[in-house]
Design a protein around this motif. Structure first.
Motif, PDB file in Angstrom:
ATOM      1  N   LYS A  40       9.063 -11.289  -2.560  1.00 54.01           N
ATOM      2  CA  LYS A  40       7.988 -10.369  -2.180  1.00 54.01           C
ATOM      3  C   LYS A  40       8.139  -9.010  -2.876  1.00 54.01           C
ATOM      4  CE  LYS A  40       9.156 -10.576   2.181  1.00 54.01           C
ATOM      5  NZ  LYS A  40      10.347 -11.449   2.078  1.00 54.01           N
ATOM      6  N   SER A  41       9.328  -8.410  -2.756  1.00 55.29           N
ATOM      7  CA  SER A  41       9.528  -7.085  -3.353  1.00 55.29           C
ATOM      8  C   SER A  41       9.396  -7.134  -4.867  1.00 55.29           C
ATOM      9  CB  SER A  41      10.906  -6.522  -2.990  1.00 55.29           C
ATOM     10  OG  SER A  41      10.998  -6.350  -1.601  1.00 55.29           O
ATOM     11  N   THR A  42       9.926  -8.173  -5.462  1.00 51.56           N
ATOM     12  CA  THR A  42       9.829  -8.307  -6.923  1.00 51.56           C
ATOM     13  C   THR A  42       8.353  -8.346  -7.335  1.00 51.56           C
ATOM     14  OG1 THR A  42      11.917  -9.512  -6.961  1.00 51.56           O
ATOM     15  CG2 THR A  42      10.518  -9.727  -8.899  1.00 51.56           C
ATOM     16  N   PRO A  80       7.611   1.606  -1.545  1.00 45.10           N
ATOM     17  CA  PRO A  80       8.608   0.588  -1.916  1.00 45.10           C
ATOM     18  C   PRO A  80       9.546   0.293  -0.756  1.00 45.10           C
ATOM     19  CG  PRO A  80       8.767   2.541  -3.333  1.00 45.10           C
ATOM     20  CD  PRO A  80       7.872   2.888  -2.191  1.00 45.10           C
ATOM     21  N   GLU A  81      10.351  -0.744  -0.942  1.00 46.62           N
ATOM     22  CA  GLU A  81      11.311  -1.138   0.088  1.00 46.62           C
ATOM     23  C   GLU A  81      12.224   0.048   0.445  1.00 46.62           C
ATOM     24  OE1 GLU A  81      13.532  -4.611  -1.152  1.00 46.62           O
ATOM     25  OE2 GLU A  81      13.297  -5.416   0.876  1.00 46.62           O
ATOM     26  N   LEU A  82      12.677   0.760  -0.574  1.00 44.86           N
ATOM     27  CA  LEU A  82      13.488   1.956  -0.344  1.00 44.86           C
ATOM     28  C   LEU A  82      12.737   3.141  -0.952  1.00 44.86           C
ATOM     29  CD1 LEU A  82      16.870   0.421  -1.552  1.00 44.86           C
ATOM     30  CD2 LEU A  82      16.208   0.844   0.831  1.00 44.86           C
ATOM     31  N   LEU A 156       2.384  -1.852   0.603  1.00 43.21           N
ATOM     32  CA  LEU A 156       3.470  -1.440   1.496  1.00 43.21           C
ATOM     33  C   LEU A 156       4.497  -2.559   1.615  1.00 43.21           C
ATOM     34  CD1 LEU A 156       1.068  -0.150   4.329  1.00 43.21           C
ATOM     35  CD2 LEU A 156       2.042   1.214   2.478  1.00 43.21           C
ATOM     36  N   ASP A 157       5.723  -2.261   1.195  1.00 41.63           N
ATOM     37  CA  ASP A 157       6.773  -3.281   1.249  1.00 41.63           C
ATOM     38  C   ASP A 157       7.543  -3.150   2.560  1.00 41.63           C
ATOM     39  OD1 ASP A 157       8.521  -5.283   0.648  1.00 41.63           O
ATOM     40  OD2 ASP A 157       9.298  -4.388  -1.194  1.00 41.63           O
ATOM     41  N   GLU A 158       7.384  -4.105   3.425  1.00 39.46           N
ATOM     42  CA  GLU A 158       8.031  -4.133   4.753  1.00 39.46           C
ATOM     43  C   GLU A 158       7.901  -2.783   5.467  1.00 39.46           C
ATOM     44  OE1 GLU A 158      10.305  -6.874   5.869  1.00 39.46           O
ATOM     45  OE2 GLU A 158      10.530  -8.013   4.020  1.00 39.46           O
ATOM     46  N   PRO A 159       6.674  -2.365   5.722  1.00 39.66           N
ATOM     47  CA  PRO A 159       6.468  -1.011   6.258  1.00 39.66           C
ATOM     48  C   PRO A 159       7.065  -0.764   7.638  1.00 39.66           C
ATOM     49  CG  PRO A 159       4.419  -2.253   6.332  1.00 39.66           C
ATOM     50  CD  PRO A 159       5.396  -3.073   5.538  1.00 39.66           C
TER      51      PRO A 159
END
Ligand code: ADP
Ligand code: MG
Length: 324
Positions: A40-42, A80-82, A156-159
């Motif tokens: 997912k993040s990639t 992003p995730e971070l 939104l990555d894992e918001p």
């Protein structure tokens, strides 16, 4: 509109994104659902121009993200995730800085920053250093940065990762609100979350798109596993005998629930559920004919949870092994 065509990402020999193809229409909330390590993040990093692809294209409102990253990025807000937060800046300073990077004209900046702080409820911590904020507030700062300038597409990555239940509810409301005017894409490994907020779910497993549909349709996808539950005034043996007259039953579970009362769970094969006659009618008539009143009759759809389990079985174990 976003078009992802034949997207591939390899890390060394590891295939993290495996020929993804999809199109996203404006004004909807899309959910990328998949266990950790699914890709997912990639995928999001490539879609937003932060990571190059090994193969394939991403086209955002007509602009190729790789060939015209500046133009394409103007249409996107990304959490992003971070999130890259600067710990020694205050919330207000950081958002001013983000507005500058987004090329929001100087005289509009203050207004734009004020507006997103309002929306994400950051006004009361405006002058605090980011290092002194709780995880929930930091996540809101990341979100404020993503929606700054109101881009058409918000990714939104894992918001909601790391937030407490109250904060999760607030962020979900915020996402629903934003979706009234923007296309929102969010990722999650939590099924309940995407089911709750998304109009459309894309299930990713080992870098592949294994299913993509509305939450309702994904449930129907399991039509082959349609099951019915009944409760009737009859002994289990009688129920079994009556149901023998009905074709297409694959599995039957019987349980006596009270004296002369039986509960039955009936699983139908695919062919039967695709037939024209409603199976409930046949069952009702069969029991009526036998003089056994039905106390309860209901269909139970396979839950999306089951779809998810089925589609991503073994995923986590495989992904973890891949990480070593
Ligand atoms: P998700 O966001 O769905 O949890 P990721 O996109 O982060 O998945 O990761 C997909 C796969 O690619 C995982 O197996 C992960 O270990 C691997 N991966 C991610 N980033 C890198 C990297 N920079 N180098 C090597 N492998 C990576
Ligand atoms: Mg991730």
């Amino acid at each position: 509109m976003i078009e992802v065509k034949n997207l591939v990402k390899k890390y060394g020999t590891h295939l993290a994104v495996d020929h993804l193809d999809f199109q996203l229409e404006p004004g909807r909330i899309y959910g990328f659902l998949g266990p950790n390590g699914a890709g997912k993040s990639t995928t999001m990093n490539i879609m937003t121009g932060y990571l190059g692809a090994t193969e394939g294209e991403v086209v955002i409102d007509g602009h190729d993200i790789l060939k015209e990253p500046e133009e394409a990025k103007k249409h996107i807000g990304y959490l992003p995730e971070l999130p890259p937060l600067y710990m020694d800046m205050t919330v207000q300073e950081y958002l001013e800085f983000a507005a500058e990077l987004k090329e929001i004209p100087r005289k509009e900046r203050e207004n734009a920053v004020g507006q997103v702080m309002e929306i994400t409820k950051l006004k009361d911590v405006e002058y605090r250093l980011i290092r002194n904020l709780s995880k929930g507030y930091r996540q809101r700062v990341g979100l404020a940065q993503a929606i700054l300038g109101f881009p058409d597409i918000i990714i939104l990555d894992e918001p909601t990762v790391g937030l407490d239940p109250k904060q999760i509810i607030e962020i979900r409301e915020l996402i629903r609100d934003m979706a009234k005017e923007h296309t929102v894409i969010l990722s999650s490994h939590i099924l309940a979350e995407v089911r709750e907020v998304c109009d459309y779910i894309m299930i990713i497993s080992r870098g592949k798109l294994v299913a993509s549909d509305t939450p309702d349709n994904l449930e129907h996808l399991m039509a082959g596993q349609n099951s019915l539950e009944i409760e009737t005034k009859a002994e289990p043996e009688e129920v079994r005998r009556i149901l023998r007259g009905i074709t297409g039953i694959e599995k039957l579970e019987l349980k006596r629930t009270a004296e002369h009362t039986t509960y039955a769970k009936i699983e139908m094969g695919t062919a039967a559920s695709e037939g024209e006659q409603d199976i409930r009618e046949s069952i009702f008539l069969a029991f009526a004919e036998a003089g056994c009143p039905l106390l309860m009759l209901k269909t139970s759809k396979a839950s999306l949870e089951e779809v998810f389990m089925e589609l991503t079985q073994g995923e986590e174990a495989a992904a973890d092994a891949g990480d070593l």
